[in-house]
Motif scaffolding. Sequence first.
Motif, PDB file in Angstrom:
ATOM      1  N   GLY A 134     149.562 -76.221  41.525  1.00  0.00           N
ATOM      2  CA  GLY A 134     149.759 -75.305  42.642  1.00  0.00           C
ATOM      3  C   GLY A 134     148.597 -75.188  43.600  1.00  0.00           C
ATOM      4  O   GLY A 134     148.752 -74.658  44.703  1.00  0.00           O
ATOM      5  N   ALA A 135     147.410 -75.663  43.209  1.00  0.00           N
ATOM      6  CA  ALA A 135     146.227 -75.550  44.072  1.00  0.00           C
ATOM      7  C   ALA A 135     146.036 -76.794  44.934  1.00  0.00           C
ATOM      8  O   ALA A 135     144.941 -77.066  45.412  1.00  0.00           O
ATOM      9  CB  ALA A 135     144.980 -75.304  43.223  1.00  0.00           C
ATOM     10  N   GLU A 136     147.112 -77.545  45.165  1.00  0.00           N
ATOM     11  CA  GLU A 136     147.002 -78.796  45.917  1.00  0.00           C
ATOM     12  C   GLU A 136     146.451 -78.594  47.330  1.00  0.00           C
ATOM     13  O   GLU A 136     145.684 -79.426  47.832  1.00  0.00           O
ATOM     14  CB  GLU A 136     148.375 -79.488  45.982  1.00  0.00           C
ATOM     15  N   ALA A 137     146.835 -77.505  47.996  1.00  0.00           N
ATOM     16  CA  ALA A 137     146.348 -77.270  49.363  1.00  0.00           C
ATOM     17  C   ALA A 137     144.838 -77.066  49.380  1.00  0.00           C
ATOM     18  O   ALA A 137     144.147 -77.512  50.306  1.00  0.00           O
ATOM     19  CB  ALA A 137     147.049 -76.053  49.973  1.00  0.00           C
ATOM     20  N   GLN A 138     144.312 -76.399  48.362  1.00  0.00           N
ATOM     21  CA  GLN A 138     142.860 -76.194  48.276  1.00  0.00           C
ATOM     22  C   GLN A 138     142.135 -77.530  48.075  1.00  0.00           C
ATOM     23  O   GLN A 138     141.050 -77.746  48.614  1.00  0.00           O
ATOM     24  CB  GLN A 138     142.525 -75.215  47.149  1.00  0.00           C
ATOM     25  N   VAL A 139     142.736 -78.413  47.278  1.00  0.00           N
ATOM     26  CA  VAL A 139     142.138 -79.734  47.076  1.00  0.00           C
ATOM     27  C   VAL A 139     142.114 -80.497  48.398  1.00  0.00           C
ATOM     28  O   VAL A 139     141.094 -81.077  48.783  1.00  0.00           O
ATOM     29  CB  VAL A 139     142.921 -80.535  46.013  1.00  0.00           C
ATOM     30  N   LEU A 140     143.237 -80.482  49.106  1.00  0.00           N
ATOM     31  CA  LEU A 140     143.315 -81.199  50.379  1.00  0.00           C
ATOM     32  C   LEU A 140     142.318 -80.652  51.394  1.00  0.00           C
ATOM     33  O   LEU A 140     141.772 -81.412  52.200  1.00  0.00           O
ATOM     34  CB  LEU A 140     144.735 -81.110  50.933  1.00  0.00           C
ATOM     35  N   ALA A 141     142.065 -79.337  51.349  1.00  0.00           N
ATOM     36  CA  ALA A 141     141.101 -78.747  52.277  1.00  0.00           C
ATOM     37  C   ALA A 141     139.694 -79.280  52.034  1.00  0.00           C
ATOM     38  O   ALA A 141     138.862 -79.268  52.946  1.00  0.00           O
ATOM     39  CB  ALA A 141     141.121 -77.221  52.150  1.00  0.00           C
ATOM     40  N   GLY A 142     139.430 -79.743  50.822  1.00  0.00           N
ATOM     41  CA  GLY A 142     138.134 -80.338  50.507  1.00  0.00           C
ATOM     42  C   GLY A 142     138.144 -81.848  50.586  1.00  0.00           C
ATOM     43  O   GLY A 142     137.211 -82.512  50.132  1.00  0.00           O
ATOM     44  N   THR A 143     139.212 -82.407  51.178  1.00  0.00           N
ATOM     45  CA  THR A 143     139.375 -83.859  51.258  1.00  0.00           C
ATOM     46  C   THR A 143     139.533 -84.313  52.708  1.00  0.00           C
ATOM     47  O   THR A 143     139.837 -85.480  52.967  1.00  0.00           O
ATOM     48  CB  THR A 143     140.608 -84.298  50.420  1.00  0.00           C
ATOM     49  N   THR A 144     139.359 -83.411  53.663  1.00  0.00           N
ATOM     50  CA  THR A 144     139.648 -83.734  55.068  1.00  0.00           C
ATOM     51  C   THR A 144     138.765 -84.849  55.606  1.00  0.00           C
ATOM     52  O   THR A 144     139.237 -85.741  56.316  1.00  0.00           O
ATOM     53  CB  THR A 144     139.487 -82.471  55.939  1.00  0.00           C
ATOM     54  N   GLU A 145     137.474 -84.826  55.282  1.00  0.00           N
ATOM     55  CA  GLU A 145     136.567 -85.864  55.780  1.00  0.00           C
ATOM     56  C   GLU A 145     136.948 -87.232  55.218  1.00  0.00           C
ATOM     57  O   GLU A 145     136.910 -88.249  55.933  1.00  0.00           O
ATOM     58  CB  GLU A 145     135.129 -85.522  55.406  1.00  0.00           C
ATOM     59  N   THR A 146     137.308 -87.260  53.950  1.00  0.00           N
ATOM     60  CA  THR A 146     137.708 -88.521  53.317  1.00  0.00           C
ATOM     61  C   THR A 146     138.952 -89.087  53.983  1.00  0.00           C
ATOM     62  O   THR A 146     139.024 -90.291  54.270  1.00  0.00           O
ATOM     63  CB  THR A 146     137.978 -88.298  51.813  1.00  0.00           C
TER      64      THR A 146
END
Length: 224
Positions: free
Chosen positions: A188-200
């Motif tokens: 369920g925390a997928e959006a939080q992970v993506l928020a820390g993956t934007t530069e990548t």
Amino acid sequence: RGGGGRRPRLHHAGLAIANLLAAPVFPRPTRVGTLTVFPTTFDRWLAVRMLRGGPSTDRIRFWRTLCRPGTVALDVGANLGIFALAAASAVGPEGVAIAIEPEPSLAESIRRAGRHAGVDHLRVVEAAALDRDGRARLESTPGHGGDHHIAATRVERGTVVRSVRVDDLCAEHAPGVEVSAIKIDVQGAEAQVLAGTTETLERHPHAEVLIEFWPQGLRRFGTD
């Protein structure tokens, strides 16, 4: 997904008791196709046994096709590391596979599986991938080793774990190397992970993202 309700709770309680009784024989090596993993509890062993054949095997096979040789592939929410090991075999020794798993016994299980396979290019990061570096609380469901997740509330419970950004991990473990694939399964925390993956994702616009979609879990974290 097993959520609330009487039957799932009783099922997890039964598995929790089985985990306790079977603890002396775990971890133990278990094959999934060409991969060998080391389930830490009876319920994880049972889950691995159920992966043999069918849709789950198809998903692993599909995941391998996304992890191109010589690139970086990340398994976020790695659990026993099945997808991480598959990624390591697909990217080869010229690439890097990164397994991100906050639960200590599961992270150690992935390290053990990597040593067993003789894979030197598998990096195990014992942390939760989020949108920030720091600390978070990890909650677990007894008897369900596939359901440990970052606490969605401010309630002071659960185990304190390190939190990291995928962007920082890529810069640390494989700077300048192409990222081909990212698998995210974090209850369920997928959006939080993506928020820390934007530069990548900006640097590697052709990276493929294989992500779990579980509306109930997403809503628990305020997304949909």
